[in-house]
Motif scaffolding. Structure first.
Motif, PDB file in Angstrom:
ATOM      1  N   ASN A 406      -8.976   3.161  -1.002  1.00  0.00           N
ATOM      2  CA  ASN A 406      -8.031   3.179  -2.136  1.00  0.00           C
ATOM      3  C   ASN A 406      -6.695   4.099  -1.889  1.00  0.00           C
ATOM      4  O   ASN A 406      -5.922   4.406  -2.563  1.00  0.00           O
ATOM      5  N   LEU A 407      -6.880   4.585  -0.320  1.00  0.00           N
ATOM      6  CA  LEU A 407      -5.360   5.356   0.226  1.00  0.00           C
ATOM      7  C   LEU A 407      -4.338   5.118  -0.223  1.00  0.00           C
ATOM      8  O   LEU A 407      -3.462   5.888  -0.935  1.00  0.00           O
ATOM      9  N   ALA A 408      -3.883   3.663   0.041  1.00  0.00           N
ATOM     10  CA  ALA A 408      -2.402   3.381  -0.284  1.00  0.00           C
ATOM     11  C   ALA A 408      -2.055   3.682  -1.934  1.00  0.00           C
ATOM     12  O   ALA A 408      -0.894   4.002  -2.158  1.00  0.00           O
ATOM     13  N   ASN A 409      -3.025   3.259  -2.940  1.00  0.00           N
ATOM     14  CA  ASN A 409      -2.734   3.525  -4.136  1.00  0.00           C
ATOM     15  C   ASN A 409      -2.771   5.076  -4.620  1.00  0.00           C
ATOM     16  O   ASN A 409      -1.814   5.527  -5.545  1.00  0.00           O
ATOM     17  N   ILE A 440      -8.361  -2.391   8.797  1.00  0.00           N
ATOM     18  CA  ILE A 440      -8.236  -1.242   7.790  1.00  0.00           C
ATOM     19  C   ILE A 440      -6.710  -0.842   7.852  1.00  0.00           C
ATOM     20  O   ILE A 440      -6.097  -0.658   6.702  1.00  0.00           O
ATOM     21  N   MET A 441      -6.231  -0.514   9.131  1.00  0.00           N
ATOM     22  CA  MET A 441      -4.926  -0.116   9.209  1.00  0.00           C
ATOM     23  C   MET A 441      -3.927  -1.177   8.846  1.00  0.00           C
ATOM     24  O   MET A 441      -2.832  -1.055   8.260  1.00  0.00           O
ATOM     25  N   GLU A 442      -4.098  -2.154   9.053  1.00  0.00           N
ATOM     26  CA  GLU A 442      -3.363  -3.331   9.023  1.00  0.00           C
ATOM     27  C   GLU A 442      -3.132  -3.470   7.287  1.00  0.00           C
ATOM     28  O   GLU A 442      -2.134  -3.668   6.866  1.00  0.00           O
ATOM     29  N   ARG A 443      -4.170  -3.356   6.657  1.00  0.00           N
ATOM     30  CA  ARG A 443      -4.059  -3.499   5.167  1.00  0.00           C
ATOM     31  C   ARG A 443      -3.314  -2.508   4.631  1.00  0.00           C
ATOM     32  O   ARG A 443      -2.860  -2.509   3.616  1.00  0.00           O
ATOM     33  N   LEU A 444      -3.782  -1.234   5.068  1.00  0.00           N
ATOM     34  CA  LEU A 444      -2.930  -0.082   4.614  1.00  0.00           C
ATOM     35  C   LEU A 444      -1.389  -0.129   4.824  1.00  0.00           C
ATOM     36  O   LEU A 444      -0.937  -0.096   3.693  1.00  0.00           O
ATOM     37  N   VAL A 445      -0.956  -0.668   5.934  1.00  0.00           N
ATOM     38  CA  VAL A 445       0.223  -0.461   6.270  1.00  0.00           C
ATOM     39  C   VAL A 445       0.973  -1.600   5.389  1.00  0.00           C
ATOM     40  O   VAL A 445       2.072  -1.603   4.990  1.00  0.00           O
ATOM     41  N   ARG A 446       0.054  -2.804   5.176  1.00  0.00           N
ATOM     42  CA  ARG A 446       0.728  -3.938   4.665  1.00  0.00           C
ATOM     43  C   ARG A 446       1.105  -3.396   3.076  1.00  0.00           C
ATOM     44  O   ARG A 446       2.088  -3.832   2.391  1.00  0.00           O
ATOM     45  N   THR A 447      -0.211  -2.827   2.320  1.00  0.00           N
ATOM     46  CA  THR A 447      -0.110  -2.263   1.191  1.00  0.00           C
ATOM     47  C   THR A 447       1.407  -1.381   0.830  1.00  0.00           C
ATOM     48  O   THR A 447       1.980  -1.440  -0.132  1.00  0.00           O
ATOM     49  N   LEU A 448       1.421  -0.561   1.824  1.00  0.00           N
ATOM     50  CA  LEU A 448       2.369   0.729   1.534  1.00  0.00           C
ATOM     51  C   LEU A 448       3.710  -0.117   1.641  1.00  0.00           C
ATOM     52  O   LEU A 448       4.611   0.097   0.948  1.00  0.00           O
ATOM     53  N   SER A 449       3.859  -1.239   2.724  1.00  0.00           N
ATOM     54  CA  SER A 449       4.991  -1.710   3.056  1.00  0.00           C
ATOM     55  C   SER A 449       5.576  -2.784   1.504  1.00  0.00           C
ATOM     56  O   SER A 449       6.519  -2.747   1.260  1.00  0.00           O
ATOM     57  N   GLU A 450       4.579  -3.232   0.943  1.00  0.00           N
ATOM     58  CA  GLU A 450       4.585  -4.141  -0.081  1.00  0.00           C
ATOM     59  C   GLU A 450       5.293  -3.045  -1.414  1.00  0.00           C
ATOM     60  O   GLU A 450       6.086  -3.416  -2.162  1.00  0.00           O
ATOM     61  N   GLN A 451       4.855  -1.753  -1.151  1.00  0.00           N
ATOM     62  CA  GLN A 451       5.333  -0.780  -2.210  1.00  0.00           C
ATOM     63  C   GLN A 451       6.638  -0.265  -1.749  1.00  0.00           C
ATOM     64  O   GLN A 451       6.808   0.690  -2.509  1.00  0.00           O
ATOM     65  N   GLY A 452       7.119  -0.443  -0.616  1.00  0.00           N
ATOM     66  CA  GLY A 452       8.361   0.038  -0.048  1.00  0.00           C
ATOM     67  C   GLY A 452       8.213   1.295   0.629  1.00  0.00           C
ATOM     68  O   GLY A 452       9.363   1.918   0.632  1.00  0.00           O
TER      69      GLY A 452
END
Ligand code: C2E
Ligand code: CA
Ligand code: CA
Length: 561
Positions: A406-409, A440-452
């Motif tokens: 849930n880190l990105a959120n 995991i890192m890929e998903r984190l970076v992608r989610t953060l990137s989607e959030q700007g």
């Protein structure tokens, strides 16, 4: 008879035996002396005793051979004996035997006197035995019939006072997986297994070695140095066959051991501190055995203190955020900053290098990273509200966060709490040694990137950072570690540093990532970066990490000369 007992020798006999004795040897010596005073008058050639005591709570059954209290020199023994058997506590017996002198028959009067003498010896003896039992009760663990902590101190003391302590190594050990016993046997049998364990320990021990039980499944030992390693093997693989309800249960027990050499030690408390400390060290480092060392111990205590003080310090706002400016290489304008934490403890400012690796041990680092992000967001909100143009600030996220799905959120929630534009925050992560983290890192970076939210890879070129990572994960920025920045002085392989640096920058550029060089300290180095087309620079050349007020001044003056 009255004449006998009024003689001065008899008076002296009763006087001696009415004194309290501190130990069995003292009692035997004094009794021998007292009997000698009256031996001639009562024609006594020898007095002896033997003890027969059943198993009791303090000690295993004792059956002593006959011990001679008194023997008159040069006098032959007669066949005549006067034997008294007394019952002592717990159903044991103490037998005192008087043997007469050859060619002399005891009269009734003599025998009556001997009866009284015997009883006097018996009562003085039981007094010594009782006080011995009491002191044993104080120094013995009743469950396993081994000395307890006090008893262990006594043993240490006696080895110290006889200058023998340096022949030994001392141990504090805890049975590994003892709780497993309760999975296979009823709880009520735990103590029986513990007894079986200590019986098995006793099998290893020589008469001049010592065991102790410190409670629970914790034991101690003083073992001759030359046998220390065999003792360690013995306790690391100790097998017990335990019989219960017609079945045999095999237990193989290991141990976590704290050990200490005992040279230059002359205080039992110090022995305890060393073996206890070594045990704490072993537990802390997940080692099976650790020998005590002052340096390692204070390092571990320091770690424990830091972990214990962390939460209170966090609540007490002792963590301060410093901001280190990032500078655009082409324009020499301030273009961002990295948030770096410091611990202000009393009046001392403690470097993150001294506490972050420790906080990573128990995961506390995650809480600290969120705290830093929160503080950075609060700071940004404050400067925006005061009319200052904000700037992008990066915060470090330890790789220990990567297990948090849930880190990105959580990051987004903190930024949103302060109603900030997401692009004001950059998240710095370091690559982990664990390949599986890529997903995991890929998903984190992608989610953060989607959030700007911008992401960067920290310390690139050191540790585990790999080209694979660049291929698999769409990061925005590479932070090239200072170990890759060519120094201005000449040194071996400087040309290689330079080639690698240039190529990392052009690789990143080709992959659509920006680059920042960290730890730039001189103008010559800066020229190298410019030459290699690196985008940004962070280092003492422009600014050290700045406390908040100074960073605000920098925000008001963004151009470097
Ligand atoms: P880092 O992320 O690589 O941070 C850069 C470190 O290099 C900082 O040390 C900075 O003061 C230092 N530095 C900057 N410019 C120069 C220079 O020109 N020369 C030299 N010799 N050093 C320079 P600092 O602040 O002591 O931080 C050390 C490390 O502690 C950081 O390395 C980072 O890994 C960690 N850290 C700091 N704050 C946090 C945090 O909030 N969370 C986490 N997880 N780690 C943090
Ligand atoms: Ca960093
Ligand atoms: Ca770094």
């Amino acid at each position: 008879m009255s004449t006998i007992f009024s003689s001065s020798n008899f008076e002296e006999f009763f006087f001696i035996l009415s004194k309290p004795f501190n130990s069995m040897p003292e009692f035997l010596k004094e009794t021998s002396h007292a009997v000698r005073l009256i031996a001639d008058e009562l024609y006594i050639a020898m007095v002896s005793y033997s003890l027969d005591s059943p198993n009791n709570a303090l000690q295993d059954a004792v059956s002593s051979d006959e011990i001679i209290i008194f023997r008159c020199d040069n006098i032959e023994l007669s066949e005549q004996k006067n034997i008294h058997t007394y019952t002592i506590g717990n159903g044991g017996t103490l037998t005192i035997t008087f043997t007469g002198r050859k060619n002399h028959e005891w009269t009734d009067n003599d025998e009556a006197s001997i009866n009284i003498i015997s009883h006097q010896i018996f009562s003085a003896g039981t007094q010594v035995m009782t006080s011995h039992l009491i002191s044993q009760a104080v120094t013995t663990n009743l469950l396993v019939k081994l000395p307890n902590t006090t008893g262990f101190y006594h043993q240490c003391n006696s080895l110290i006072s006889t200058n023998k302590i340096n022949q030994y190594d001392a141990f504090y050990f805890n049975i590994k997986n003892f709780k497993y016993v309760n999975n296979v046997l009823p709880l009520s049998l735990e103590n029986d297994v513990l007894r079986a364990y200590s019986d098995k320990l006793k099998e290893f021990i020589l008469p001049n070695e010592y065991l102790a039980h410190f409670g629970g499944d914790n034991f101690g030992a003083l073992i001759l140095k030359e046998r220390a390693s065999s003792f360690l093997s013995y306790i690391s693989n100790l097998i017990i066959d335990f019989y219960y309800e017609d079945k045999t249960y095999n237990f193989t027990f290991g141990a976590t051991v704290g050990a200490s050499h005992l040279d230059d030690i002359n205080d039992p408390r110090r022995i305890m501190v060393c073996i206890n400390g070594a045990y704490v060290m072993a537990r802390h480092r997940h080692h099976l055995i650790e020998y005590y060392s002052d340096e390692l111990y204070s390092e571990i205590i320091n770690q424990k203190n830091i972990l214990a003080q962390f939460k209170p310090a966090l609540n007490n706002n002792e963590f301060l955020i410093y901001y280190q400016p990032k500078v655009n290489v082409n324009t020499k304008m301030l273009c961002g900053a990295e948030a770096l934490v410091r611990w202000k403890k009393n009046d001392e400012i403690i470097s993150p290098l001294r506490f972050i690796p420790i906080l990573e041990k128990d995961g506390s680092i995650c809480e600290l990273d969120f705290y830093v992000l929160d503080s950075v967001c609060r700071f940004l909100r404050k400067i925006i509200d005061s009319g200052i143009e904000p700037i992008q600030i990066s915060t470090n996220f330890s790789r220990y966060h990567l297990t948090n799905k849930n880190l990105a959120n959580e990051i987004v929630a903190i930024i949103d709490k302060y109603s900030l534009s997401h692009n004001l925050i950059e998240v710095e992560i370091t690559e982990s040694e664990d390949f599986r983290d890529y997903a995991i890192m890929e998903r984190l970076v992608r989610t953060l990137s989607e959030q700007g939210i911008t992401t960067s890879i920290d310390d690139f070129g050191t540790g585990y950072s790999s080209l694979n990572m660049l291929k698999k994960i769409n990061l925005n920025l590479i932070k090239i570690d200072k170990s890759f920045i060519p120094l201005e002085t000449e040194y071996l392989n400087k040309d290689k540093d330079f080639i690698m640096f240039r190529h990392i920058v052009s690789l990143a550029d080709a992959l659509g990532m920006n680059t920042i060089a960290e730890g730039v300290e001189t103008y010559t180095q800066f020229e190298y970066l410019k030459d290699a087309h690196c985008d940004m620079v962070q280092g003492y050349l422009f600014d050290k990490p700045l406390p908040e007020e100074e960073f605000i001044k920098r925000l008001k003056n963004r151009q470097y000369s």
